[in-house]
Design an enzyme around this catalytic site. Structure first.
Site, mmCIF file in Angstrom:
data_model
loop_
_atom_site.group_PDB
_atom_site.id
_atom_site.type_symbol
_atom_site.label_atom_id
_atom_site.label_comp_id
_atom_site.label_asym_id
_atom_site.label_seq_id
_atom_site.Cartn_x
_atom_site.Cartn_y
_atom_site.Cartn_z
ATOM 1 N N GLU A 182 51.427 34.328 42.198
ATOM 2 C CA GLU A 182 50.287 34.936 41.497
ATOM 3 C C GLU A 182 50.425 34.887 39.974
ATOM 4 O OE1 GLU A 182 48.502 38.032 44.782
ATOM 5 O OE2 GLU A 182 49.860 38.856 43.287
ATOM 6 N N GLU A 253 47.328 34.964 51.322
ATOM 7 C CA GLU A 253 47.332 36.420 51.505
ATOM 8 C C GLU A 253 45.926 36.912 51.807
ATOM 9 O OE1 GLU A 253 49.142 38.880 48.538
ATOM 10 O OE2 GLU A 253 50.968 37.675 48.406
#
Length: 843
Positions: A182, A253
């Site tokens: 991320e 995710e």
């Protein structure tokens, strides 16, 4: 001898051939991961090995496989495996290799997210604290000291996997890995300026140079260089597109819920919305999806990040914190997975064709030249159900739902229509017949202030994390002040106040060894300020401040530079005359950690334990110890610590984590029932507002002995340990609600039961344990029932014989199937679509 040598060489060749035959080639193209030359539609779920115990792993993995998963995903936790630079630990819950081998034995793939930054609501984002002290280091940027350490650890993990032949290229289960995590988020990468992109490119090159033989990905990284696959994280990823038309659309995710914070309400996410998000993703060209989390587990010890992340990491996942299936989430997603797999051959053969069927209505069709056809019909509107025409047929689509048609004709699944039953479960406090009473309570008082020979002195106030190195949650600040009696702030009847400012996360202030006041931060604002009236005496006065952390920052640009502790000012104020004495720059004495930590009280040893009838209660800074026998049975076990304040608990020397039952969620923001229609966010479906964020704390059964177990508590605030109790997880009711408009159960579509397919919707009730049977029917109604599981009610229309029919079909059996139709129950209201609602009990 020559014959023996020939046999030996033959065995080497044979074993080599066997090893080679099982090795897989993993590549990718614009549609999917390609394993041994064939594209794959893959459904994965996250299970973090240290958030459960090795004894739990096989069952968790099997339940994941039973739920329709193809792969298990996990992070690798650097600070867990290298707590001291160069000293590695892969034992117990840290045994990554054993975890991966168990996944392989179950016949599932592995997705290994090495990072080594993980976020994950994990302490310090998974970085070991010693990394912070390397001269010249800057995390997650084009910085040589950091890159050296990151490459060293990443290579360590890759080498470990290679030694055990765990990559698919070696015949193992790992089909791809992740580097970084991320970093491309808008609140991360831009803040690192012109050194960010070189770092991303370096990380990509470093990873691929390790020659794993499987692809690498970077999630949330639009500028991920080839051949790294950039992937999506979020509640929805249907609109995501990779940064190259040569890369597949992958979702690393899919947040099945959200994490719990101390002081926050409990987040939930309706399964209808999770299923909608998944179906939309596959409708629009996705071929790999991973649930975060599929089993969340428990933040044992001091592993929580945040700060203020709770010990429970349940995440409203399909398998709950204790390892039990969460229904209907697990079952509804299992049905979804089967429906998607029925479409796989068409999906991997071509790209979808997307067409509009009307406002907020859309069809995604996979059609091949050989005649294969699968379709996803979506109603993305949030208000109204709709009827659409597709391929000459009419289909009803509830608002915010997707119907799946593997043959472009028959609906086998709709994301808003749940065939799976719901289970109501709760923790039941154990009576003395089930659990031997806690016995032999003893205690040790934790000294207020400085008690260690390792204490040190320093001018001014020290930042906590740099001082403790995160060896403990606790840091003592101690100073003294001499009162002569003529100080300005003591004149004219003034009352003195102690004023302390801190970066957090919580603080206790003691004057002359007596608690004067305390204050705590929150997940939204860790900083604290304390101002409390105090009484000083003529002569020497001691000021002892106990500062503590509740997990270190795990996310954000430069999160590693977020400080903690008393950074000042620390002042004595005269409340009426306004005079002030600033103590910030004077000499302070420091002690890292508690005396009880230093001497190992958490293991229950030491000769300092005091055993007397008058057990001290409701006082701060005290250690408690007691003995207990294990509860019978195999139901999950929890400690109800609602009578305590804040601290940490250990069972047989193993930490079950921080507890904080006095930290309540705000009163507002929760809903009695959550509308799944419309975009989800982490604050949409909260529950338990105004209540403690966490009262129950998981005690793994494999940590227990039949008798002679030791429980140790360190209580910071004050509480009554004699009121704690064990509780076991028990199923209260089974419920199901199926209408005449529901699809036929997906298992029937995957069988040859043509008659059953024509019969229509069916309700299945099944007790969770093999030794249980349905003992009673609490409620049954066929018509227009209202309410929810546990509070069903009859509507204006209800079949009179519904309960007797259900009783006859189900009572005494472990499971039963009931056709949801007027053929079974008669027609109590002609012309209305009817629903069957049932609540049952198992014994």
């Amino acid at each position: 001898m020559r014959g023996t040598m020939v046999l030996f060489l033959f065995m080497i060749v044979f074993l080599s051939a066997v090893t080679t035959s099982f090795a897989a080639t993993v590549t990718y193209d614009h549609r999917a991961l390609v394993i041994d030359g064939k594209r794959k539609v893959l459904i994965s779920g996250a299970i973090h090995y240290p958030r459960s115990t090795p004894q739990m792993w096989p069952d968790l993995i099997q339940k994941s496989k039973d739920g329709g998963l193809d792969a298990i995903e996990t992070y690798v936790f650097w600070n867990l495996h290298e707590p001291v630079r160069g000293q590695y630990d892969f034992e117990g819950r840290k045994d990554l290799v054993s975890f991966i081998k168990l996944v392989k034995e179950a016949g599932l793939h592995v997705v290994l997210r090495i990072g080594p930054y993980v976020c994950a609501e994990w302490n310090y984002g998974g970085f070991p604290l010693w990394l912070h002290f390397i001269p010249g280091i800057e995390f997650r940027t084009d910085n040589e000291p950091f890159k050296v350490e990151m490459q060293r650890f990443t290579a360590k993990i890759v080498d470990l996997m290679k030694q055990e032949s765990l990559f698919a290229s070696q015949g193992g289960p790992i089909i791809f890995s992740q580097i970084e995590n991320e970093y491309g988020n808008g609140d991360i990468e831009p803040y690192y300026g012109n050194r960010a992109k070189p770092y991303v490119d370096w990380a990509a090159g470093m990873a691929t140079s390790l020659n794993t033989g499987v692809p690498w990905n970077m999630c949330q990284q639009k500028d991920a260089p080839d051949p790294i696959i950039n992937t999506c994280n979020g509640f929805y990823c249907d609109q995501f597109t990779p940064n190259s038309d040569k890369k597949p659309k992958m979702w690393t995710e899919n947040w099945t819920g959200w994490f719990l914070s101390f002081g926050g309400a409990v987040p939930t996410r309706p399964v209808e919305d999770v299923a909608f998000a998944v179906a939309r993703f596959f409708q629009l060209g996705g071929t790999f999806q991973n649930y975060y989390m599929y089993h969340g587990g428990t933040n044992f010890g001091r592993t929580t990040g945040g700060p203020f992340i709770a010990t429970s990491y349940d995440y409203d996942a399909p398998i709950d914190e204790y390892g039990l299936i969460r229904q209907p989430k697990w079952g509804h997603l299992k049905d979804l997975h089967k429906a998607i797999k029925l479409c796989e051959e068409a999906m991997i053969a071509t790209d979808p064709t997307i067409t509009s069927l009307g406002p907020n209505l859309e069809a995604g069709v996979y059609r091949t030249g050989s005649g294969l056809c699968s379709a996803f019909l979506a109603n993305v509107g949030t208000q109204s159900d709709a009827t659409v025409n597709f391929n000459g047929n009419s289909y009803k689509l509830p608002a915010w739902s997707v119907s799946i048609l593997p043959d472009c004709k028959n609906v086998v699944f709709n994301t808003a229509k749940i065939n799976s039953m719901r289970m109501l479960s709760r923790f039941i406090s154990q009576s003395s017949e089930d659990v031997a009473s806690f016995s032999g309570w003893s205690w040790v008082n934790e000294p207020v202030g400085i008690s260690s020979q390792n204490a040190f002195m320093k001018l001014g106030l020290a930042e906590q994390i740099n001082t403790t190195g995160d060896k403990s949650d606790y840091l003592w600040y101690s100073a003294s002040i001499e009162i002569k009696g003529n100080e300005p702030f003591l004149q004219d009847g003034s009352q003195t106040a102690l004023h302390v400012q801190s970066l957090g996360h919580a603080l206790y202030a003691f004057i002359n060894k007596k608690l004067a006041g305390s204050v705590k931060g929150s997940s939204g604002n860790a900083k604290v300020a304390l101002e409390v009236p105090i009484s000083l005496v003529t002569g020497k006065n001691t000021i002892d401040l106990l500062s503590l952390t509740v997990g270190l920052q795990n996310y954000g640009a430069f999160f590693d530079l977020k400080g903690a502790g008393v950074t000042g000012p620390v002042q004595l104020k005269g409340l009426t005359n306004g005079s002030t004495i600033d103590l910030s720059s004077q000499q302070w004495t420091y002690q890292i950690g508690l005396k009880g930590e230093e001497i190992g009280l958490s293991n229950g040893g030491s000769s300092l334990w005091i055993s007397q009838p008058a057990l001290p209660k409701n006082q701060p800074l005290i250690w408690y110890k007691t003995n207990f026998d294990a509860a019978g049975g195999n139901e999950p076990l929890a400690l109800d610590l609602s009578s305590l304040g804040k601290g940490e608990a250990w069972v047989n020397g193993q930490s079950i984590g921080r507890y904080w039952p006095t930290n309540n969620a705000p009163n507002g923001g929760c809903v009695s029932s959550c509308n799944y229609r419309g975009s989800f966010n982490a604050n949409k479906c909260l529950k338990d507002c105004g209540k403690p964020s966490q009262l129950l704390y998981h005690v793994p059964r494999d940590w227990l002995k039949p008798s002679g177990n030791i429980l140790v508590l360190f209580e910071e605030m004050g509480g009554d340990p004699t009121q704690i109790s064990f509780a076991t997880r028990q199923i209260g009711s089974l419920c199901s609600r199926v209408s005449e408009s529901h699809p036929v159960p997906i298992d029937i579509w995957t069988s040859d039961q043509e008659a059953a397919k024509k019969a229509g919707p069916t309700m299945l009730l099944e007790c969770p344990s093999a030794n249980q049977v349905i003992s009673s029917i609490k409620f049954a109604s066929f018509g227009t029932p209202g309410g929810a599981c546990g509070s069903f009610s009859h509507g204006k229309c209800s079949s009179k014989n519904a309960i007797s029919i259900i009783q006859k079909a189900c009572v005494g059996s472990r499971k039963c199937n009931i056709g949801v139709s007027i053929a079974t129950f008669g027609d109590p209201c002609v012309g209305i679509t009817k629903t069957l609602a049932v609540e049952a009990s198992c014994t």
